[in-house]
Write an enzyme that holds these catalytic residues in place. Structure first.
Site, PDB file in Angstrom:
ATOM      1  N   HIS A 313       0.823  -1.216   0.000  1.00 54.50           N
ATOM      2  CA  HIS A 313       0.000   0.000   0.000  1.00 54.50           C
ATOM      3  C   HIS A 313       0.859   1.269   0.000  1.00 54.50           C
ATOM      4  CE1 HIS A 313      -3.718  -2.131   0.388  1.00 54.50           C
ATOM      5  NE2 HIS A 313      -3.417  -2.638   1.558  1.00 54.50           N
ATOM      6  N   ASP A 349      -2.778 -10.660  -2.244  1.00 53.90           N
ATOM      7  CA  ASP A 349      -3.328 -10.099  -1.008  1.00 53.90           C
ATOM      8  C   ASP A 349      -4.783  -9.715  -1.259  1.00 53.90           C
ATOM      9  OD1 ASP A 349      -2.114  -8.597   1.719  1.00 53.90           O
ATOM     10  OD2 ASP A 349      -3.941  -7.690   0.923  1.00 53.90           O
ATOM     11  N   HIS A 351      -6.404  -7.233  -0.367  1.00 51.73           N
ATOM     12  CA  HIS A 351      -6.536  -5.803  -0.662  1.00 51.73           C
ATOM     13  C   HIS A 351      -5.698  -5.451  -1.886  1.00 51.73           C
ATOM     14  CE1 HIS A 351      -7.164  -6.218   3.751  1.00 51.73           C
ATOM     15  NE2 HIS A 351      -8.172  -5.408   3.507  1.00 51.73           N
ATOM     16  N   ASP A 440      -4.365 -12.739   3.719  1.00 51.92           N
ATOM     17  CA  ASP A 440      -5.612 -12.284   4.324  1.00 51.92           C
ATOM     18  C   ASP A 440      -6.835 -12.639   3.480  1.00 51.92           C
ATOM     19  OD1 ASP A 440      -4.662 -10.539   2.438  1.00 51.92           O
ATOM     20  OD2 ASP A 440      -4.759  -8.758   3.694  1.00 51.92           O
TER      21      ASP A 440
END
Length: 593
Positions: A313, A349, A351, A440
């Site tokens: 991120h 991931d 996200h 995740d």
């Protein structure tokens, strides 16, 4: 800690003090929903009269009372004979007989009831009551997961771990006797100093990005005899400022370095730093850079970067989503510095890696493919739609596969790999492959809420392993259920060691939503990757057949009455015809003479 001054409003009946205590220890109703939840709290208040005052509270005193509110308990007893003043009661204390049986008009004593609260070591979720099994993930309160990783029993406490340890040691001895030098070709990047990165003050519950994530993975690898044992350790170094400036702006690098002089700081409400965080971030980036160059040069075959804080991120100018420096971007540029012309980054991931995409969306030499929950931009961080394909001459360098819902499992991920990731990667023909391996999306993760299993991660790793000839770097990103992250990471490392996927998943049948997402992405990306054309036509016909089958089933359900109704109708018709037949037989003849 010393005392802490909190500005609050004048509330009646001592409510100010009580609300401050609840806020300090996370008893408010504000929880964490995804990565973007504000973990901070507003501690300022104003009374109705507009006056403010400062309340000084010693946090050391409060910390000993985590489970209840600090407020005085008043016990009031009414006199039984006449109206007495407090002075009368004081002067005539012997007058009242405490053993008198007639106490029906006494006020009951308001006893303080303590609320038992504990946080699950596996998923960090709060549990209330005296139970020993987590209501969310089913892990035992005293689980041995930090000693044995995913090999510890989730339903029993740490006392029975010795049997598991002895059993695993026996298996490891047999395994080591069969090893040759060529088996130690997988490098692991890890340094204990990365465990010092932590949130100083716990908010409503422990922060999901915590040092126990690495401890659980390390415990799993040690119990399985993989590391230390079959994997090669690589020494850690802090990345230099010059290397970081190839990825991040100087201002961003200085902002991260500044945190080393501050006890506690936040880049965003959920992206924390303490005095050790800048060093941990530099170590993580340095390990990833060295692993990339070591693998590409052939000194080791592949590697796993067991690092934190995560990185995908972190963009050019900002830290966010628990990430400080972008480890995958640093590794990609290190591989290119070592001689790789084209680098593929696959990010699974849950996200979207908005930072990685921002860094490379104008770079044709780095292909970024991300599979993530998107839900029309409603899932954190909101970026990563299928239409984001790169820009300024690098269109096609970004491939986003945005799931439209949660709960996505192995079949949808493997189907997307077979029909999008591998065809595009094969056409791109990378010299080096990096996996941004967030776990995740794994089953049981409290933030991702998806359903990928360790077998699913093994299959995806094996497909990229085959494509790259084993020359692969896996970098840890997210993953917040310790059992899920440790079991998944262990399965991935076994594939890196050449064991292959543990089990075949059989026929891959995607969900309707998964198939629709893959088709939408193919329709966009086939403009940049011509090899998708034939697959798109084939899948589109399957989608049409699928929709027609669904329509026929629904139409049949609407037009055909239920079987019980048909049976009842036939029986009724039978009785009506039978009665008509009987009546016609019993009637007299009406022939004329």
């Amino acid at each position: 800690m010393g005392s802490e001054t909190i500005k609050t409003g004048r509330l009646a009946n001592g409510e100010a003090q009580k609300s401050v205590h609840k806020e300090r220890h996370g008893l408010s109703s504000n929880g964490m929903n995804g990565k973007h939840e504000n973990l901070g709290s507003n501690r300022a208040g104003t009374s109705s009269s507009g006056e403010d005052y400062d309340l000084t509270m010693n946090t050391g005193d409060v910390d000993g009372n985590l489970d209840g509110d600090i407020e005085p308990v008043f016990v009031c007893k009414k006199a039984r004979q006449g109206d007495l003043t407090f002075q009368d009661i004081h002067d005539n204390g012997d007058y009242f007989d405490e053993d008198d049986e007639d106490d029906s008009d006494w006020e009951p004593v308001q006893k303080h009831v303590e609320l038992i609260k504990w946080f699950c070591v596996n998923c960090t979720m709060v549990n209330l009551g005296d139970g020993v099994i987590c209501d969310l993930c089913g892990e035992h309160k005293d689980s041995g997961i930090l000693r044995l990783g995913c090999f510890a029993s989730p339903l029993s406490q740490d006392a029975g771990c010795s049997e598991v340890e002895s059993e695993m040691k026996g298996k490891n001895k047999e395994m080591h006797s069969q090893l040759s030098a060529s088996n130690s070709s997988t490098a692991i990047g890890f340094d204990e100093r990365m465990l010092l990165h932590s949130e100083v003050q716990m908010k409503s519950h422990p922060h999901p990005e915590r040092s126990d994530r690495l401890r659980a993975i390390a415990a799993s690898l040690a119990t399985a005899g993989l590391f230390p044992g079959r994997c090669y350790p690589i020494s850690a170094r802090e990345i230099t400022r010059e290397e970081l400036q190839m990825v991040h702006s100087l201002e961003h690098i200085q902002d991260v370095e500044l945190t080393s002089h501050i006890l506690s700081s936040y880049f965003t409400p959920d992206t924390y730093a303490n005095e050790h965080s800048a060093c941990a971030a530099r170590l993580a980036a340095g390990l990833c850079a060295d692993l990339a160059s070591t693998i590409f040069s052939g000194r080791v075959k592949n590697g796993f970067a067991m690092v934190r804080p995560p990185g995908h991120h972190a963009g050019v100018r900002e830290a966010m989503g628990f990430c400080l420096h972008n480890n995958a971007a640093v590794a990609a540029l290190a591989a290119q510095a070592a001689g790789a012309k084209k680098v593929l980054i696959v990010d699974w991931d849950v996200h979207h890696g908005n930072g990685t995409q921002e860094i490379f969306d104008q770079n044709k030499s780095v292909l970024y493919i991300s599979l993530h929950r998107h839900e029309g931009g409603k899932f954190y961080p909101g970026t990563g739609s299928a239409n984001e394909v790169g820009r300024n001459g690098a269109e096609g360098s970004c491939v986003n596969i945005p799931w439209s819902r949660g709960g996505v499992g192995d079949n949808d991920y493997i189907f997307a790999f077979q029909n999008l990731v591998l065809p595009i990667a094969t056409e791109f023909a990378p010299d080096f492959i990096i996996i941004s391996a967030g776990f995740d999306a794994a089953r049981g993760d409290p933030l991702g809420c998806c359903d990928v299993t360790p077998a699913g991660y093994s299959q995806m790793t094996d497909m990229l392993y085959t494509l790259s000839g084993g020359k692969l770097l896996v970098i840890l990103e997210g993953g917040y259920n310790l059992r899920s992250i440790s079991s998944s990471a262990t399965s991935v490392i076994k594939v890196l060691l050449g064991e292959g996927p543990g089990s075949e998943l059989g026929n891959i049948a995607p969900s309707r939503a998964g198939l629709q997402t893959v088709l939408e992405v193919m329709k966009i990306q086939m403009n940049f990757w011509p090899s998708l054309g034939s697959s798109y036509a084939k899948l589109q016909s399957q989608w049409g057949a699928y929709c027609n089958t669904r329509k026929q089933i629904k139409k049949r359900q609407r037009t055909e009455p239920p079987i019980w109704w048909k049976w009842g109708r036939k029986r009724m018709l039978y009785h009506i015809l039978r009665r008509l037949h009987v009546k016609s037989k019993g009637k007299p003849s009406h022939h004329s003479s």
